[in-house]
Motif scaffolding. Sequence first.
Motif, PDB file in Angstrom:
ATOM      1  N   ASP A 286      -3.393   0.394  -3.615  1.00 32.96           N
ATOM      2  CA  ASP A 286      -2.895  -0.976  -3.587  1.00 32.96           C
ATOM      3  C   ASP A 286      -2.165  -1.232  -4.896  1.00 32.96           C
ATOM      4  O   ASP A 286      -2.782  -1.259  -5.959  1.00 32.96           O
ATOM      5  CB  ASP A 286      -4.062  -1.956  -3.410  1.00 32.96           C
ATOM      6  CG  ASP A 286      -3.598  -3.387  -3.175  1.00 32.96           C
ATOM      7  OD1 ASP A 286      -2.673  -3.835  -3.875  1.00 32.96           O
ATOM      8  OD2 ASP A 286      -4.175  -4.059  -2.304  1.00 32.96           O
TER       9      ASP A 286
ATOM     10  N   ASN B  94      -5.076  -3.395   7.817  1.00 30.86           N
ATOM     11  CA  ASN B  94      -5.943  -2.319   7.311  1.00 30.86           C
ATOM     12  C   ASN B  94      -6.673  -1.621   8.461  1.00 30.86           C
ATOM     13  O   ASN B  94      -7.866  -1.345   8.402  1.00 30.86           O
ATOM     14  CB  ASN B  94      -6.957  -2.866   6.305  1.00 30.86           C
ATOM     15  CG  ASN B  94      -7.656  -1.759   5.529  1.00 30.86           C
ATOM     16  OD1 ASN B  94      -7.056  -0.742   5.213  1.00 30.86           O
ATOM     17  ND2 ASN B  94      -8.937  -1.952   5.245  1.00 30.86           N
TER      18      ASN B  94
ATOM     19  N   LYS C  70       0.831  -1.204   0.000  1.00 27.10           N
ATOM     20  CA  LYS C  70       0.000   0.000   0.000  1.00 27.10           C
ATOM     21  C   LYS C  70       0.870   1.261   0.000  1.00 27.10           C
ATOM     22  O   LYS C  70       1.888   1.323   0.689  1.00 27.10           O
ATOM     23  CB  LYS C  70      -0.911   0.032   1.233  1.00 27.10           C
ATOM     24  CG  LYS C  70      -1.743  -1.241   1.454  1.00 27.10           C
ATOM     25  CD  LYS C  70      -2.838  -1.375   0.437  1.00 27.10           C
ATOM     26  CE  LYS C  70      -3.626  -2.663   0.644  1.00 27.10           C
ATOM     27  NZ  LYS C  70      -4.292  -2.731   1.958  1.00 27.10           N
TER      28      LYS C  70
END
Length: 370
Positions: free
Chosen positions: A228, A280, A207
């Motif tokens: 991404d 995340n 990321k």
Amino acid sequence: MKKIQWMPVIIMAGMLVACGKDDHLPDGGEGPGNGNTDTTYTTIASSGTIQLSEARSYMAAATAAGKMFFAGGNKTGGQASATIDVYTVETGAQSTLALSLPRERHTAAAAGNTVVFAGGNYDGTHASPIECYDAAGAKWLNPGSSFPRFLCAAAGLDNVVLIGGGFYGNGYYPRRVDIYNVTTQAWDSTQLSKGRAYVVAAAAGKKIVFAGGASNDPTVSDVADIYDIATKTWKTSKLSTGRADLVAVACGSQIFFAGGYSNTSNQYLDVIDIYDAATNSWSTAKLGVPRSHIAAASVGNFVLFAGGSTAAGPSDAVDVYNTKTKAWSTMKLSMVREGAAAAGLRNKILVAGGNGSAAGKSAEVFTLSK
């Protein structure tokens, strides 16, 4: 002390803002804010200072092929610089290179052995040429040009460097993100969810995150755009509070967005938003002293946040985070610095240049030990 007014006319008048200095290549790759992430260190200490070839502040920093690069910036008289100071970590040797044109309010990032210098201002002109240096082959490459802008951000990951955001003039804050593949030397592009300057960027896992900043809106941005590189898709998240003049640095799977200034509250901020690319998820922490224009880098399991601007002026504060023990500690620079640049590689972190006393021509060296 710098209290920023988020108006294009003020930006054009010459605000000095660090732009995306602390990008990261994970898993042992080289880039400011990184070094040997598989190595665990137990201590970090200042081990003295070295001298740069030229005094300046608001440089852009990157690392590749065992070297740290501190490029461009503002000279003592306010002119843009074309100088690159190069520090070889293994030997401590110092040398210089030169950009093809002077740059200030620019950005730098590395992917593999290639360092990319992008954006910036020189003689009132927004820079569009991209300059790439092959650090392993010790040669300049010719990648062409990207969108002309300054106050932008860049981050490198695997074999790509993303350059996004910034300011172009006439109230235009581009959403455009240029993607440069250092292997194929091919260009592509994508877009942020919202155009803004004073944005920062860093990378972890797969990321790359562009966060914060300011635009025509009356308040600073809390937007975090997450790209991404595997799927070439974006997701949007938010910082805990909007701000500009923050710093971004990565360590392992985490990216730290620290400090900054809010024109909403007219305050320097102590908040650190931490994004974990592996899960995340987001968490927060706090700096010991609220400030903006911080220099940040990491090596192994240590992340260092040094200097900056406070309500009282340039700061000598240093916050250190150990990702293994999850413990915070504080140190002091040998002198106050705001608008310094930092890079971390192997067992060294350098905090270079900046405004404040004799800071501009020196770099403080921090050494990590097992």
